[in-house]
Design an enzyme around this catalytic site. Structure first.
Site, mmCIF file in Angstrom:
data_model
loop_
_atom_site.group_PDB
_atom_site.id
_atom_site.type_symbol
_atom_site.label_atom_id
_atom_site.label_comp_id
_atom_site.label_asym_id
_atom_site.label_seq_id
_atom_site.Cartn_x
_atom_site.Cartn_y
_atom_site.Cartn_z
ATOM 1 C CB VAL A 228 -34.659 -58.899 -3.865
ATOM 2 C CG1 VAL A 228 -34.762 -58.629 -2.422
ATOM 3 C CG2 VAL A 228 -33.557 -59.812 -3.678
ATOM 4 N NE ARG A 230 -33.331 -55.913 -13.594
ATOM 5 C CZ ARG A 230 -33.225 -54.644 -12.416
ATOM 6 N NH1 ARG A 230 -32.931 -54.966 -11.190
ATOM 7 N NH2 ARG A 230 -32.208 -54.252 -12.908
ATOM 8 C CD GLU A 259 -40.068 -53.129 -10.932
ATOM 9 O OE1 GLU A 259 -39.703 -52.144 -11.256
ATOM 10 O OE2 GLU A 259 -40.560 -54.074 -10.820
ATOM 11 C CG HIS A 278 -37.344 -52.395 -7.996
ATOM 12 N ND1 HIS A 278 -37.368 -52.724 -9.710
ATOM 13 C CD2 HIS A 278 -36.034 -52.685 -8.053
ATOM 14 C CE1 HIS A 278 -36.333 -53.353 -10.053
ATOM 15 N NE2 HIS A 278 -35.595 -53.022 -9.222
ATOM 16 C CB SER A 280 -34.716 -54.838 -1.951
ATOM 17 O OG SER A 280 -34.390 -55.273 -3.127
#
Length: 321
Positions: A228, A230, A259, A278, A280
């Protein structure tokens, strides 16, 4: 008195900026207009914190904002270009994402240990298949990243009975929560003992590609990996190979080298891999929390008081006090 110019890089305007009415002139920019408008700004709010536009625009001519704020924990999309401007202060969203990310990681650990994914699939197939699952209490986690997020992840895992080894840039003893914070040099030995390996580190030259074939080879065959931090922390083909060869039992990625993750990426179909977009740290109301944090810091900036969450641009994160 001339109002300061607040330049906002955004594709989704932040809430609550009406609080600055009469106190600042707010100008919006997208990636194309940022180069032209950057020299006019006193403050830059990088609301579109997934954009690399600031790095591309910063080396241009003219003055630069005295303060740049990114409403994200990581500042890798601003560096190293902003490090060349010592007069510019950079702040981040330290503190906003700590508990949400800790809950997300703990949820993944519980879901993996209890095979919720398998239960959902068997339910879909209308199969009654009794299984045994892993105990979370008494297991061991290595959390890589000793900042506020990593510490909160570690404390939350400890609350469900997990023994936690916290790894930071340098070793520290007599830690009030973990007894010891291990230095990076100890990571290899710790990986061999871990049931859960969690990456929440800042992205620096030291942590880029940290989890590669060598790291996965050091883990136990029944270990699980969670990132969580990069996407660039992980050599993704090495993770795919480790999962395919069953060198580790499973993994969960919330961040990726590219991403959004392309629809044709092989990562979508890797056995044992949980993919999330992405998210979290993104709980209901998170944008309001980020806006409030920036506006509170703007009050300090306007009053000439020290700003909170000042990033060391050479280290790439806010140093712990």
């Amino acid at each position: 008195m001339t109002q300061p110019v607040l330049l906002v890089l955004d594709d989704d305007p932040p809430p609550r900026l009406d609080r600055l009415a009469g106190r600042a002139r707010i100008v919006h920019a997208d990636e194309k207009s940022l180069v032209e408008r950057l020299p006019t700004a006193d403050v830059l709010l990088v609301w579109d914190f997934l954009s690399d536009a600031v790095r591309h625009a910063w080396p241009g001519g003219g003055p630069r904002p005295r303060w740049v704020h990114t409403p994200s924990a990581g500042v890798d999309r601003l560096l190293p270009e902003l490090a060349a401007s010592p007069e510019t202060v950079v702040t981040n969203a330290r503190g906003v994402f700590d508990q949400p990310i800790a809950e997300y990681v703990t949820g993944l650990v519980l879901a993996m240990a209890k095979d919720f994914r398998g239960s959902w699939e068997l339910q879909r197939q209308r199969q009654w298949k009794h299984r045994e699952t892993k105990r979370v209490g008494g297991s061991r986690a290595v959390v890589v990243g000793s900042g506020p997020i990593g510490r909160t992840v570690g404390r939350t895992l400890k609350a469900v009975g997990v023994t936690v080894d916290l790894v930071g840039r340098t070793e520290r003893t007599e830690d009030p929560d973990f007894g010891r914070v291990h230095g990076n040099a100890a990571l290899g030995g710790l990986l061999a003992q871990a049931d859960w390996v969690v990456c929440v580190a800042p992205l620096t030259e030291e942590t880029r590609g940290l989890f590669d074939a060598s790291a996965f080879a050091q883990m136990k065959s029944d270990a699980h990996f969670i990132n969580v931090g990069r996407g660039q922390h992980v050599v993704e083909p090495d993770l795919v190979e480790a999962l395919a060869a069953r060198r580790i039992a499973g993994a969960a990625l919330d961040v990726f080298a590219r991403e959004p993750l392309p629809a044709d990426s092989d990562l979508w179909d890797v056995p044992g891999l949980i993919v999330s977009p992405h998210m979290s740290g993104d709980t209901i109301g998170w944008r309001d929390d980020l806006a409030d944090q920036f506006l509170d810091n703007f009050d300090r900036w306007e009053a000439g008081e020290p700003l909170l969450n000042v990033v060391d641009k050479n280290l790439g994160y806010v140093p712990s006090t």
